[in-house]
Design a protein around this motif. Structure first.
Motif, PDB file in Angstrom:
ATOM      1  N   THR A   2       0.881  -0.790   0.176  1.00 14.55           N
ATOM      2  CA  THR A   2       0.132   0.117  -0.074  1.00 14.55           C
ATOM      3  C   THR A   2       0.908   0.865  -0.120  1.00 14.55           C
ATOM      4  OG1 THR A   2      -1.762  -1.341   0.563  1.00 14.55           O
ATOM      5  CG2 THR A   2      -1.803   1.741   1.111  1.00 14.55           C
ATOM      6  N   TRP A   3       2.028   1.153   0.753  1.00 12.85           N
ATOM      7  CA  TRP A   3       2.836   2.092   0.628  1.00 12.85           C
ATOM      8  C   TRP A   3       3.054   2.246  -0.677  1.00 12.85           C
ATOM      9  CZ3 TRP A   3       7.899   4.050  -0.574  1.00 12.85           C
ATOM     10  CH2 TRP A   3       8.083   4.868   0.537  1.00 12.85           C
ATOM     11  N   GLU A   4       4.231   1.820  -1.376  1.00 17.31           N
ATOM     12  CA  GLU A   4       4.615   1.676  -2.547  1.00 17.31           C
ATOM     13  C   GLU A   4       3.961   1.885  -3.234  1.00 17.31           C
ATOM     14  OE1 GLU A   4       7.374   1.797  -5.235  1.00 17.31           O
ATOM     15  OE2 GLU A   4       7.556   1.445  -2.842  1.00 17.31           O
ATOM     16  N   GLN A   5       2.400   1.139  -3.279  1.00 14.15           N
ATOM     17  CA  GLN A   5       1.141   1.964  -4.428  1.00 14.15           C
ATOM     18  C   GLN A   5       0.992   3.625  -3.908  1.00 14.15           C
ATOM     19  OE1 GLN A   5      -2.078   0.000  -3.051  1.00 14.15           O
ATOM     20  NE2 GLN A   5      -1.744  -2.357  -4.284  1.00 14.15           N
ATOM     21  N   GLU A   6       1.043   4.457  -3.003  1.00 15.49           N
ATOM     22  CA  GLU A   6       0.365   5.855  -2.731  1.00 15.49           C
ATOM     23  C   GLU A   6       1.921   6.699  -2.418  1.00 15.49           C
ATOM     24  OE1 GLU A   6      -2.280   5.885   0.845  1.00 15.49           O
ATOM     25  OE2 GLU A   6      -3.489   3.957  -0.207  1.00 15.49           O
ATOM     26  N   VAL A   7       2.999   6.290  -1.948  1.00 17.79           N
ATOM     27  CA  VAL A   7       4.003   6.736  -1.419  1.00 17.79           C
ATOM     28  C   VAL A   7       5.263   6.682  -2.655  1.00 17.79           C
ATOM     29  CG1 VAL A   7       5.813   7.761   0.318  1.00 17.79           C
ATOM     30  CG2 VAL A   7       3.487   6.492   0.509  1.00 17.79           C
ATOM     31  N   GLY A   8       5.146   5.519  -2.742  1.00 16.70           N
ATOM     32  CA  GLY A   8       6.421   4.753  -3.473  1.00 16.70           C
ATOM     33  C   GLY A   8       6.344   5.476  -5.179  1.00 16.70           C
ATOM     34  N   PHE A  17       0.208   8.990   3.935  1.00 19.26           N
ATOM     35  CA  PHE A  17      -0.165   8.232   4.272  1.00 19.26           C
ATOM     36  C   PHE A  17       0.125   7.306   6.297  1.00 19.26           C
ATOM     37  CE2 PHE A  17       1.343   3.864   4.967  1.00 19.26           C
ATOM     38  CZ  PHE A  17       0.754   2.594   4.642  1.00 19.26           C
ATOM     39  N   CYS A  18       0.430   8.234   7.192  1.00 16.36           N
ATOM     40  CA  CYS A  18       0.533   7.899   7.878  1.00 16.36           C
ATOM     41  C   CYS A  18      -0.466   7.946   8.653  1.00 16.36           C
ATOM     42  CB  CYS A  18       1.939   7.652   9.018  1.00 16.36           C
ATOM     43  SG  CYS A  18       2.868   6.923   8.558  1.00 16.36           S
ATOM     44  N   ARG A  19      -1.137   9.076   8.218  1.00 19.02           N
ATOM     45  CA  ARG A  19      -2.669   9.394   9.316  1.00 19.02           C
ATOM     46  C   ARG A  19      -3.950   8.504   9.179  1.00 19.02           C
ATOM     47  NH1 ARG A  19      -3.544  14.375   4.880  1.00 19.02           N
ATOM     48  NH2 ARG A  19      -1.556  16.137   5.048  1.00 19.02           N
ATOM     49  N   PHE A  41      -3.744   2.340  10.964  1.00 18.01           N
ATOM     50  CA  PHE A  41      -2.882   1.323  10.872  1.00 18.01           C
ATOM     51  C   PHE A  41      -1.298   1.840  10.074  1.00 18.01           C
ATOM     52  CE2 PHE A  41      -5.118   1.796   6.740  1.00 18.01           C
ATOM     53  CZ  PHE A  41      -4.713   2.023   6.079  1.00 18.01           C
ATOM     54  N   ALA A  42      -1.164   2.893   9.999  1.00 15.64           N
ATOM     55  CA  ALA A  42      -0.143   2.919   9.208  1.00 15.64           C
ATOM     56  C   ALA A  42       1.456   2.568   9.835  1.00 15.64           C
ATOM     57  CB  ALA A  42      -0.120   4.871   8.790  1.00 15.64           C
TER      58      ALA A  42
END
Length: 225
Positions: free
Chosen positions: A89-95, A118-120, A123-124
């Motif tokens: 999910t991080w890769e899709q949104e931040v990466g 992302f960390c808002r 679960f992040a």
């Protein structure tokens, strides 16, 4: 969001069902898995691995304990899957945001801003919580967390090296030392500023820029008071 449990009535048999195609077993299984992974990630962020209760994970997702064990054999299996889900999910949104930038400084600052956003979600911060919990332990979950952390640091090293070569990041400490400080400053800032949107994004960028020895572009933005 409520997810239908095994005890719920079959709503597809109700009014209007003829106009809606029935989901396949594979689609329902994927939906169940996704809901359980998100619930597990939320629980791990809040309580850590040692205090995670699988029955509560299933209940919070809207499923039974049996549905969870149909997907995952035990808590370790669930945690490793949830960690991979978070990384994907991080890769899709931040990466994705980082990859859109051709200039290394812009890529690093995009990472800082994107990570703050992302960390808002609750679960992040799972990976941070697990890294703290498993520090100094030889455990499969701890090893996977460290592997993913090292992968992130290595990516930052590559961007910092490129910035040094281009002259956009001033010379100073070794690239890996700088990358470790960059990631540490970013994680510390977003954890400290939970619930402080939109300032978390602005200050994460400033913290990242400061570690890199830059004047943050964010300082030129108009802030809401």
């Amino acid at each position: 969001m409520h997810v239908r449990t095994q005890s719920d009535p079959d709503r597809s048999a109700g009014r209007g069902s003829a106009s809606r195609p029935r989901s396949s077993q594979a689609e329902r299984s994927a939906q169940t898995r996704s809901a359980l992974l998100e619930s597990a990630a939320r629980g791990l962020s809040r309580y850590g691995y040692g205090n995670l209760v699988l029955e509560q994970v299933a209940s919070d997702a809207g499923y039974t304990r049996g549905a969870l064990y149909h997907q995952f054999k035990d808590k370790q299996d669930l945690t490793l899957a949830a960690l991979q889900w978070i990384l994907d999910t991080w890769e899709q949104e931040v990466g994705r945001l980082v990859g859109q930038e051709s200039e290394p400084v812009a890529a690093l600052l995009a990472m800082a801003r994107g990570h703050a956003v992302f960390c808002r979600r609750d679960f992040a911060r799972m990976a941070i919580a697990l890294r703290l919990e498993f520090t100094g332990q030889d455990h499969p979950v701890g090893r996977e967390v460290e592997r993913s952390y090292d992968e992130l640091v290595t990516h930052c090293v590559q961007l910092i090296d490129a910035g040094h070569a281009a002259g956009t990041i001033p010379s100073g400490p070794p690239a890996r030392t700088l990358a470790l400080a960059f990631v540490g400053a970013l994680e510390g800032t977003v954890v400290a500023l939970v619930g402080q949107a939109p300032h978390d994004e602005l200050l994460a960028e400033r913290a990242a820029a400061g570690v890199l020895g830059l004047t943050p572009a964010a300082s030129d933005r108009t802030e809401d008071h």
